[in-house]
Design an enzyme around this catalytic site. Structure first.
Site, mmCIF file in Angstrom:
data_model
loop_
_atom_site.group_PDB
_atom_site.id
_atom_site.type_symbol
_atom_site.label_atom_id
_atom_site.label_comp_id
_atom_site.label_asym_id
_atom_site.label_seq_id
_atom_site.Cartn_x
_atom_site.Cartn_y
_atom_site.Cartn_z
ATOM 1 N N ARG A 172 -9.181 66.866 87.414
ATOM 2 C CA ARG A 172 -8.881 67.241 88.881
ATOM 3 C C ARG A 172 -9.536 68.536 89.179
ATOM 4 N NH1 ARG A 172 -4.217 68.866 89.193
ATOM 5 N NH2 ARG A 172 -3.467 68.686 86.938
ATOM 6 N N LYS A 317 -1.880 61.972 91.533
ATOM 7 C CA LYS A 317 -1.442 63.310 91.631
ATOM 8 C C LYS A 317 -1.356 63.786 92.833
ATOM 9 C CE LYS A 317 0.529 64.645 87.679
ATOM 10 N NZ LYS A 317 0.009 64.509 86.432
ATOM 11 N N HIS A 336 7.902 66.742 87.465
ATOM 12 C CA HIS A 336 6.798 66.474 86.689
ATOM 13 C C HIS A 336 7.031 66.057 85.194
ATOM 14 C CE1 HIS A 336 2.453 67.548 85.032
ATOM 15 N NE2 HIS A 336 2.704 66.408 85.269
ATOM 16 N N SER A 354 -0.015 69.325 81.488
ATOM 17 C CA SER A 354 -0.853 68.397 80.967
ATOM 18 C C SER A 354 -1.265 68.807 79.693
ATOM 19 C CB SER A 354 -2.184 68.588 81.977
ATOM 20 O OG SER A 354 -2.928 67.477 81.586
ATOM 21 N N LYS A 358 4.104 64.830 77.413
ATOM 22 C CA LYS A 358 5.005 64.051 78.028
ATOM 23 C C LYS A 358 4.906 62.734 77.913
ATOM 24 C CE LYS A 358 3.690 65.384 82.017
ATOM 25 N NZ LYS A 358 2.592 66.413 81.715
ATOM 26 N N THR A 359 3.728 62.034 77.848
ATOM 27 C CA THR A 359 3.288 60.643 77.640
ATOM 28 C C THR A 359 3.347 60.232 76.348
ATOM 29 O OG1 THR A 359 1.537 60.607 79.509
ATOM 30 C CG2 THR A 359 1.272 58.927 78.057
ATOM 31 N N ASP A 373 5.409 60.227 83.319
ATOM 32 C CA ASP A 373 4.734 61.557 84.244
ATOM 33 C C ASP A 373 5.611 61.973 85.730
ATOM 34 O OD1 ASP A 373 2.465 63.439 84.191
ATOM 35 O OD2 ASP A 373 1.879 62.573 85.728
ATOM 36 N N ARG A 438 -9.343 58.975 79.428
ATOM 37 C CA ARG A 438 -7.790 58.521 79.879
ATOM 38 C C ARG A 438 -8.023 56.918 79.778
ATOM 39 N NH1 ARG A 438 -3.717 61.924 81.784
ATOM 40 N NH2 ARG A 438 -4.576 64.167 81.797
#
Ligand SMILES: Nc1ncnc2c1ncn2[C@@H]1O[C@H](COP(=O)(O)OP(=O)(O)O)[C@@H](O)[C@H]1O
Ligand SMILES: C=C(OP(=O)(O)O)C(=O)O
Ligand SMILES: [Ca+2]
Ligand SMILES: [Mn+2]
Length: 654
Positions: A172, A317, A336, A354, A358-359, A373, A438
């Site tokens: 990003r 996002k 988030h 990031s 989390k994932t 997410d 990804r």
């Protein structure tokens, strides 16, 4: 001369075998025409037999929507009219002429009919004379074909995923994200130091919008996705994504909630539209533009424009930012975080920036996945905003993360990975294109995903930090004030890749564990979280998924199986009843023992051979926390001023 039984061969005068084509016995299978023949006179007819039209094409009986009474023709016309309106620009009085279908397949696309285009009233320029073909909500198979045929760098990997390249940007670009400041947003949004909202004016937005729309209209075809956000049926948002690449369309197909054919028939007007013209740069002579990339948000128009970056995560996002604006207006907290639920119905949230886990940690074979997410916490419980997951692939292995590994199959978008040119086997350790490789897959590719993706109120709120300094304990139990302190601080060490230009981990503070996405002041979200945690009796935890035994470069990352054991103990409730001791400086409650984890790792100082270096590093990090929190010391959090005082006192003391 041997006969193979399908005919017989004899030698002719030149010594060459002569093939006899007449039948010797009627029951012998030896001819092309021995099977049933196809019902086609020409190749074109044969091809037309191959595809049958998708159901449903007629209104569903009993649906009480205005669309249900329309003919298929009329519904189709309205759909195109709506898409044409989305693509309207100043070069035309109305939207462009849009037709459904692939321009390369004119002869075989029955939908390209003259009744089905929307014609402009006045012809002003040549661009008004051309058609823009619309590839509307294509299926993954169709998008694969488009990508492979038209987009360089698209390949099918050995597991069936679609490998793509996102171009020059592989992460990003938060410094190029702008929000229109108008009379409303000036007061509503968080502006200034620390805020992700870099201002732009409406006129500049329109300049960029026009640039994006004209670019999209100049193409032979655009992809249009009409989909949903938020599994909470009361708070579902309709989104339209207009893009120029099959990669973008498939990415959003996977990441947003996919409408059923009936829902799509009745979609109507979207609540929010993205114009992704990422292949085309913004004009640097345009006011406010500091690079050739610009991601622009106009909340009043409910539109987002993307120029100069093809990284698909911007769309995902970007919409998350929109939810961070829309949901709090409805007294719903946007988070988030990852989210999962145990067999007994206990919900856990996993906050973190990031790369903090989390994932990875919400995808747990022993629990049901709600989402990895983006979530909402409303009066009724939690709901996932998305319809898919976006997992990091670097060093991914089947042994360590089987569920994510197995989700990388037909339909999954694999970004920027490297694979064997012949076998198409992906090398997940290869960082040649980027560290931030990804995979985007529909949530149902995880075997124990919970559908619909909703759950009751959370029992545990887990704050993940990947501490590159190696001084935060692997797990700490937090009181409410500490939870709020760490939530507002949003500490981690950014792991390479996701944000463009970052190559080495470095300490970062990002309010609410997602400052790049929040729209209101952090204390607004913090107050809502505190109120909800209090009301529903949720326990806060701080889990360091980062370094142990030394800082980055000296110590090593805490092993994933240990972190999983820690998380298991939180879920089961066992950790709540453990013996605790308090750490110096940060004042964190840490367990003295935990099943399946060597006790010595629970207290970070034990793992450092150089105790003096440990203390110095701890003080250094504490100093960074303190400095970061100064921005928030003048704010009151919620209605309770006692809580504000407690939060301020819940940080490191030295
Ligand atoms: N102890 C650990 N806990 C969590 N993740 C870990 C750990 N050690 C290594 N990792 C790796 O760190 C990365 C975490 O990234 P991810 O789960 O995608 O984070 P997020 O979803 O928060 O961005 C994964 O690649 C994971 O394999
Ligand atoms: C897509 C992202 O999500 P995460 O890295 O948190 O999984 C991102 O931050 O760009
Ligand atoms: Ca993120
Ligand atoms: Mn993630």
């Amino acid at each position: 001369m041997a006969s193979n039984g399908n005919g017989s061969m004899t030698m002719n005068g030149n010594g060459l075998a002569k093939i006899q084509t007449h039948k010797k016995h009627s029951n012998e299978i030896c001819h092309d025409d021995s099977g049933p023949t196809v019902k086609a006179q020409t190749i074109a007819e044969l091809h037309s037999l191959q595809k049958k039209r998708s159901a449903p094409t007629t209104p569903i009986e009993g649906t009480q929507t205005p669309f249900a009474t329309l003919s298929e023709e009329e519904r189709h016309r309205q759909q195109l009219k709506s898409i044409s309106a989305s693509l309207a620009s100043l070069t035309r009085e109305t939207g462009p002429k849009v037709v459904k279908g692939d321009p390369a397949r004119k002869s075989e696309t029955p939908r390209v009919s003259h009744e089905h285009h929307i014609a402009p009233t006045i012809v002003v320029t040549d661009s008004a004379l051309k058609f823009t073909h619309v590839l509307y909500n294509l299926s993954p198979a169709e998008l694969y074909e488009q990508a492979i045929k038209y987009e360089k760098g698209s390949f099918i990997t050995s597991s069936g995923a679609l490998a793509t390249l996102s171009g020059a940007k592989t992460g990003r670009s938060p410094r190029d994200k702008r929000v229109v400041k108008d009379d409303d947003t000036e007061n509503e949004l968080w502006w200034g130091k620390g805020s992700p909202n870099i201002e732009m004016d409406e006129h500049t937005f329109m300049v960029n919008r026009e640039r994006a729309v004209d670019y999209l209209n100049s193409l032979d075809k655009v992809y249009v996705n009409d989909q949903f956000l938020n599994w909470d049926p009361e708070n579902k948002i309709k989104v339209r994504i207009v893009s120029a690449r099959a990669y973008h369309s498939l990415f959003m197909h996977n990441m947003c909630i996919r409408p059923t054919p009936e829902e799509l028939e009745n979609f109507g007007t979207p609540d929010f539209t993205i114009y992704n013209a990422g292949q085309f740069p913004c004009n640097r002579y345009t006011h406010y533009m500091t690079s050739s990339t610009s991601i622009d948000l106009h909340l009043a128009r409910r539109e987002m424009v993307i120029l100069g970056t093809q990284y698909a995560g911007e769309m995902k996002k970007g919409l998350f930012s929109v939810m961070h604006y829309l949901m709090p207006k409805r007294h719903i907290l946007s988070l988030h975080s990852g989210c999962n639920i145990g067999k007994d119905g206990d919900v856990a949230l996993f906050f973190g920036l990031s790369g903090t886990g989390k994932t990875t940690l919400s995808t747990d074979h022993n629990r049901y996945l709600i989402g990895d997410d983006e979530h909402c916490w409303s009066e009724t419980g939690v709901s996932n905003i998305e319809g898919g997951c976006y997992a990091k692939c670097i060093d991914l292995s089947k042994e360590k993360e089987p569920d994510i590994f197995n989700a990388i199959r037909f339909g999954t978008v694999l970004e920027n990975v490297v694979f064997d040119e012949h076998t198409r086997q992906v090398d997940y350790s290869d960082k040649s294109v980027t560290e931030n490789t990804r995979a985007a897959y529909p949530i149902e590719y995880i075997p124990n995903a919970l559908l619909p993706c909703v759950g009751p109120h959370p029992k545990n709120v887990i704050l993940l930090a990947c501490d590159a300094f190696g001084v935060l304990p692997p797990v700490s139990k937090l009181n409410l004030a500490q939870t709020m302190y760490h939530f507002i601080s949003g500490y981690t060490a950014l792991v390479a890749g996701t944000e463009d230009g970052i190559k080495e981990p470095q300490a970062t503070f990002s309010a609410c564990f997602g400052a790049a996405f929040i729209m209101l002041h952090p204390t607004k979200y913090a107050a809502m979280l505190a109120e909800k945690m209090q009301k529903h009796g949720a326990t806060g935890w701080l889990v360091n998924t980062g370094w142990s035994g030394g800082s980055y470069g000296y110590g090593s990352r805490i092993k994933l199986p240990y972190t999983r054991k820690i998380i298991d103990a939180i879920h089961s409730g066992n950790l709540l009843n453990a013996n605790y001791q308090k750490t110096e400086i940060f004042g964190l409650e840490i367990p003295t023992a935990l099943e399946g984890v060597p006790s010595e790792i629970l207290e970070p100082v034990n793992m450092w051979s150089d105790k003096k270096a440990y203390k110095e590093t701890l003080l250094k990090l504490a100093g960074l926390f303190k400095k970061n929190f100064e921005t928030f010391t003048n704010y009151k959090i919620g209605k309770d001023s006692k809580l504000t005082e407690e939060i301020l006192a819940a940080g490191p003391i030295f």
